[in-house]
Write an enzyme that holds these catalytic residues in place. Structure first.
Site, mmCIF file in Angstrom:
data_model
loop_
_atom_site.group_PDB
_atom_site.id
_atom_site.type_symbol
_atom_site.label_atom_id
_atom_site.label_comp_id
_atom_site.label_asym_id
_atom_site.label_seq_id
_atom_site.Cartn_x
_atom_site.Cartn_y
_atom_site.Cartn_z
ATOM 1 N N THR A 153 -9.038 -1.004 -19.172
ATOM 2 C CA THR A 153 -9.956 -1.539 -20.185
ATOM 3 C C THR A 153 -9.876 -3.065 -20.072
ATOM 4 O OG1 THR A 153 -8.169 -1.425 -21.798
ATOM 5 C CG2 THR A 153 -9.721 0.438 -21.762
ATOM 6 N N GLY A 171 0.774 -1.241 0.000
ATOM 7 C CA GLY A 171 0.000 0.000 0.000
ATOM 8 C C GLY A 171 0.803 1.287 0.000
ATOM 9 N N MET A 207 -3.523 -6.733 -7.380
ATOM 10 C CA MET A 207 -2.925 -7.734 -8.256
ATOM 11 C C MET A 207 -3.936 -8.802 -8.686
ATOM 12 S SD MET A 207 -0.097 -6.208 -8.352
ATOM 13 C CE MET A 207 1.206 -7.198 -9.042
ATOM 14 N N HIS A 224 0.946 1.133 -13.250
ATOM 15 C CA HIS A 224 1.713 -0.037 -13.694
ATOM 16 C C HIS A 224 3.180 0.351 -13.778
ATOM 17 C CE1 HIS A 224 2.497 -3.830 -15.674
ATOM 18 N NE2 HIS A 224 3.253 -3.163 -16.526
ATOM 19 N N ASN A 227 -5.374 2.567 -13.065
ATOM 20 C CA ASN A 227 -4.366 1.650 -12.502
ATOM 21 C C ASN A 227 -2.997 2.298 -12.631
ATOM 22 O OD1 ASN A 227 -3.193 -0.847 -11.598
ATOM 23 N ND2 ASN A 227 -2.679 -1.307 -13.730
ATOM 24 N N ILE A 229 -6.529 -9.917 -12.087
ATOM 25 C CA ILE A 229 -7.030 -9.665 -13.445
ATOM 26 C C ILE A 229 -8.539 -9.516 -13.333
ATOM 27 C CG2 ILE A 229 -7.375 -10.733 -15.712
ATOM 28 C CD1 ILE A 229 -4.555 -11.919 -15.385
ATOM 29 N N ASN A 284 1.648 3.138 -2.600
ATOM 30 C CA ASN A 284 0.984 4.115 -3.483
ATOM 31 C C ASN A 284 -0.258 4.694 -2.822
ATOM 32 O OD1 ASN A 284 2.236 4.583 -6.249
ATOM 33 N ND2 ASN A 284 2.430 2.355 -6.026
ATOM 34 N N GLU A 291 6.531 6.727 -8.787
ATOM 35 C CA GLU A 291 5.103 6.378 -8.718
ATOM 36 C C GLU A 291 4.391 7.217 -7.660
ATOM 37 O OE1 GLU A 291 3.977 2.182 -8.548
ATOM 38 O OE2 GLU A 291 5.908 1.625 -9.385
ATOM 39 N N GLU A 334 -8.638 -5.385 -21.766
ATOM 40 C CA GLU A 334 -7.330 -6.005 -22.040
ATOM 41 C C GLU A 334 -6.305 -5.567 -20.998
ATOM 42 O OE1 GLU A 334 -4.647 -6.987 -25.881
ATOM 43 O OE2 GLU A 334 -6.801 -6.620 -25.977
ATOM 44 N N LEU A 335 -5.508 -6.522 -20.502
ATOM 45 C CA LEU A 335 -4.579 -6.252 -19.395
ATOM 46 C C LEU A 335 -3.554 -5.163 -19.734
ATOM 47 C CD1 LEU A 335 -3.642 -7.288 -16.556
ATOM 48 C CD2 LEU A 335 -2.003 -8.718 -17.790
ATOM 49 N N ASP A 336 -3.453 -4.171 -18.842
ATOM 50 C CA ASP A 336 -2.432 -3.100 -18.938
ATOM 51 C C ASP A 336 -2.448 -2.403 -20.295
ATOM 52 O OD1 ASP A 336 -1.637 -3.804 -16.356
ATOM 53 O OD2 ASP A 336 -0.094 -5.179 -17.075
ATOM 54 N N SER A 389 3.401 4.040 -15.407
ATOM 55 C CA SER A 389 2.284 4.629 -16.158
ATOM 56 C C SER A 389 1.013 4.557 -15.318
ATOM 57 C CB SER A 389 2.010 3.827 -17.442
ATOM 58 O OG SER A 389 3.180 3.655 -18.203
HETATM 59 C C1 GAR Z 1 3.656 -0.821 -7.490
HETATM 60 O O1 GAR Z 1 4.961 -0.788 -7.983
HETATM 61 C C2 GAR Z 1 2.654 -0.865 -8.631
HETATM 62 O O2 GAR Z 1 3.051 -0.117 -9.754
HETATM 63 C C3 GAR Z 1 2.641 -2.337 -8.968
HETATM 64 O O3 GAR Z 1 2.692 -2.981 -7.716
HETATM 65 C C4 GAR Z 1 3.374 -2.148 -6.773
HETATM 66 C C5 GAR Z 1 2.471 -1.970 -5.581
HETATM 67 O O4 GAR Z 1 3.151 -1.335 -4.543
HETATM 68 N N1 GAR Z 1 1.469 -2.680 -9.688
HETATM 69 C C6 GAR Z 1 1.413 -3.654 -10.601
HETATM 70 O O5 GAR Z 1 2.380 -4.340 -10.880
HETATM 71 C C7 GAR Z 1 0.082 -3.821 -11.254
HETATM 72 N N2 GAR Z 1 0.147 -4.776 -12.311
HETATM 73 P P1 GAR Z 1 2.374 -0.681 -3.328
HETATM 74 O O6 GAR Z 1 1.433 -1.751 -2.778
HETATM 75 O O7 GAR Z 1 3.455 -0.330 -2.357
HETATM 76 O O8 GAR Z 1 1.613 0.505 -3.856
#
Ligand code: GAR
Length: 194
Positions: free
Chosen positions: A147, A18, A96, A115, A113, A98, A20, A180, A149-151, A142
């Site tokens: 949408t 968590g 995490m 990524h 999202n 789909i 972000n 991020e 389709e993934l990412d 990013s």
């Molecule tokens: C982050 O780096 C985020 O970009 C990535 O998981 C991490 C979560 O960290 N997300 C993905 O890979 C999504 N496919 P956090 O729980 O410390 O925010």
């Protein structure tokens, strides 16, 4: 009479630590983002981010994907839980899972999202290692609309870092994560038109 401006409502979905989510909480606390986090929801009851959100006084709940027999049933339960809070924006922050097309369409244009790559490069997992192995000079993160389709959805904002000769996946991930933490509040701000 005092006029209170209505703050855009965010629901944040997490699966893990968590960080972000915390950067969004901080941006709101610092007055940089004029929004209100109405709930943090996790698919993992013991996600460390859930206790961090609770410590920040935010409403939390979880919908444990392991309790459902199909992806469709889990997504329906999750959508129902999110709908209780009527968010303006649903913010995936290290969530995490789909998602089904049905779920994505239900939240169309208000589901975003973050990524850890410069999409459309390196969709999916292990993005840092793959960027190094591909000999990339640049990498990053990013924020995009989700949408089916993934990412793959339209990009809102990106942040870049140089890949150093000395980088491994861990050092690169740490520098991207730092980016991020500014990128996500900035992107949300852009979307809620402040
Ligand atoms: C982050 O780096 C985020 O970009 C990535 O998981 C991490 C979560 O960290 N997300 C993905 O890979 C999504 N496919 P956090 O729980 O410390 O925010």
């Amino acid at each position: 009479m005092v006029h209170q401006s209505v703050k855009p409502k965010l629901v944040i979905l997490i699966s893990g630590r968590g960080s972000n989510m915390l950067s969004i909480i901080k941006a709101i606390d610092d007055g940089e983002l004029n929004a209100s986090i109405v709930a943090v929801i996790s698919n993992r009851p013991h996600a460390p981010g859930i206790s961090l959100a609770q410590q920040a006084g935010i409403t939390t709940s979880f919908v444990d994907h392991e309790q459902f027999t199909s992806r469709e049933k889990f997504d329906q339960a999750l959508a129902k839980e999110i709908d209780l809070y009527q968010p303006d924006l649903v913010v995936l922050a290290g969530f995490m899972r789909i998602l089904t097309t049905e779920f994505v369409e239900h939240f169309a244009n208000r589901l975003i999202n973050i990524h850890p790559s410069l999409l459309p490069k390196f969709k999916g997992l292990n993005t840092h290692q793959r960027a190094i192995e591909a000999g990339e000079k640049e990498h990053g993160a990013s924020v995009h609309f989700v949408t089916p389709e993934l990412d793959d959805g339209p990009i809102v904002l990106q942040a870049r870092v140089n890949i150093l000769e000395t980088d491994d996946a861990t050092t690169l991930a740490a520098r991207v994560l730092e980016k991020e933490h500014k990128l996500y509040p900035d992107a949300i701000k852009l979307l809620i038109n402040q």
